[in-house]
Design a protein around this motif. Structure first.
Motif, PDB file in Angstrom:
ATOM      1  N   ILE A  67      38.744  52.408  54.811  1.00 16.18           N
ATOM      2  CA  ILE A  67      37.791  51.527  54.126  1.00 16.18           C
ATOM      3  C   ILE A  67      36.987  50.675  55.115  1.00 16.18           C
ATOM      4  N   GLY A  68      37.075  51.003  56.382  1.00 22.37           N
ATOM      5  CA  GLY A  68      36.253  50.332  57.386  1.00 22.37           C
ATOM      6  C   GLY A  68      36.531  48.848  57.520  1.00 22.37           C
ATOM      7  N   MET A  69      37.797  48.446  57.492  1.00 18.14           N
ATOM      8  CA  MET A  69      38.126  47.017  57.600  1.00 18.14           C
ATOM      9  C   MET A  69      37.633  46.445  58.920  1.00 18.14           C
ATOM     10  N   GLN A  70      37.014  45.277  58.831  1.00 22.04           N
ATOM     11  CA  GLN A  70      36.594  44.524  60.011  1.00 22.04           C
ATOM     12  C   GLN A  70      36.869  43.054  59.756  1.00 22.04           C
ATOM     13  N   ILE A  77      29.813  39.989  57.544  1.00 21.53           N
ATOM     14  CA  ILE A  77      29.147  41.050  58.298  1.00 21.53           C
ATOM     15  C   ILE A  77      28.115  41.710  57.396  1.00 21.53           C
ATOM     16  N   LYS A  78      26.894  41.747  57.851  1.00 23.59           N
ATOM     17  CA  LYS A  78      25.787  42.310  57.068  1.00 23.59           C
ATOM     18  C   LYS A  78      26.067  43.774  56.717  1.00 23.59           C
ATOM     19  N   CYS A 100      36.085  42.023  55.946  1.00 25.03           N
ATOM     20  CA  CYS A 100      34.984  42.852  55.458  1.00 25.03           C
ATOM     21  C   CYS A 100      35.404  44.319  55.417  1.00 25.03           C
ATOM     22  N   THR A 101      34.854  45.035  54.450  1.00 27.56           N
ATOM     23  CA  THR A 101      35.168  46.446  54.250  1.00 27.56           C
ATOM     24  C   THR A 101      33.899  47.186  53.850  1.00 27.56           C
ATOM     25  N   ASN A 102      34.022  48.515  53.780  1.00 30.28           N
ATOM     26  CA  ASN A 102      32.906  49.262  53.214  1.00 30.28           C
ATOM     27  C   ASN A 102      32.949  49.111  51.692  1.00 30.28           C
TER      28      ASN A 102
END
Length: 140
Positions: A67-70, A77-78, A100-102
């Motif tokens: 899920i693109g965790m950041q 995050i934009k 943040c995730t996708n």
């Protein structure tokens, strides 16, 4: 032509990764990344070293879709779906921190006042002020 058929046959045998379920497919660790899991470090540079935030990780079960965790300690995050992680009792600038995730990620919400339904507890036992004893990321 034969090679294309073989490739498609092999791809059919590879199971598609299922979307992660929250909270079942997530783990919090205050002792480093969970071995074999997909982890991101959760850190606030303004925290004093004695609070040990340098070894905190949120991890996702590896056999689920990424899920693109950041993590951001400087605002959302934009282009990502972000949840603010706010502990108002902690004096070390937690007001601008976001997970943040996708957009395919499960919907989550933050609670700094105990669990609100199905949750993953975020705790740092070295934080002696006790402000991180009741913090949870929960299913929205």
């Amino acid at each position: 032509m034969f090679s294309k058929i073989c490739l498609f046959a092999l791809l059919a045998l590879v199971p598609a990764m299922r979307p992660p379920r929250f909270p079942q497919d997530f783990r919090w660790s205050y002792t480093g990344p969970v071995r074999g899991w997909r982890c991101i470090q959760i850190n606030e540079p303004a925290e004093p070293s004695r609070t040990s935030w340098n070894d905190n990780y949120l991890c996702q079960q590896p056999h689920t879709a990424d899920i693109g965790m950041q993590w951001s300690y400087a605002g959302p995050i934009k282009g990502k779906k972000c949840v603010q992680v706010l502990e108002t009792s902690d004096p070390h600038t937690w007001r601008d921190n976001y997970l943040c995730t996708n957009h395919r990620a499960p919907n989550m919400r933050w609670s700094s006042a105990g669990p609100k339904g199905a949750c993953v507890r975020w705790i740092e036992t070295s934080d002696r002020q006790g402000t991180w004893l009741d913090n949870y990321m929960c299913r929205a």
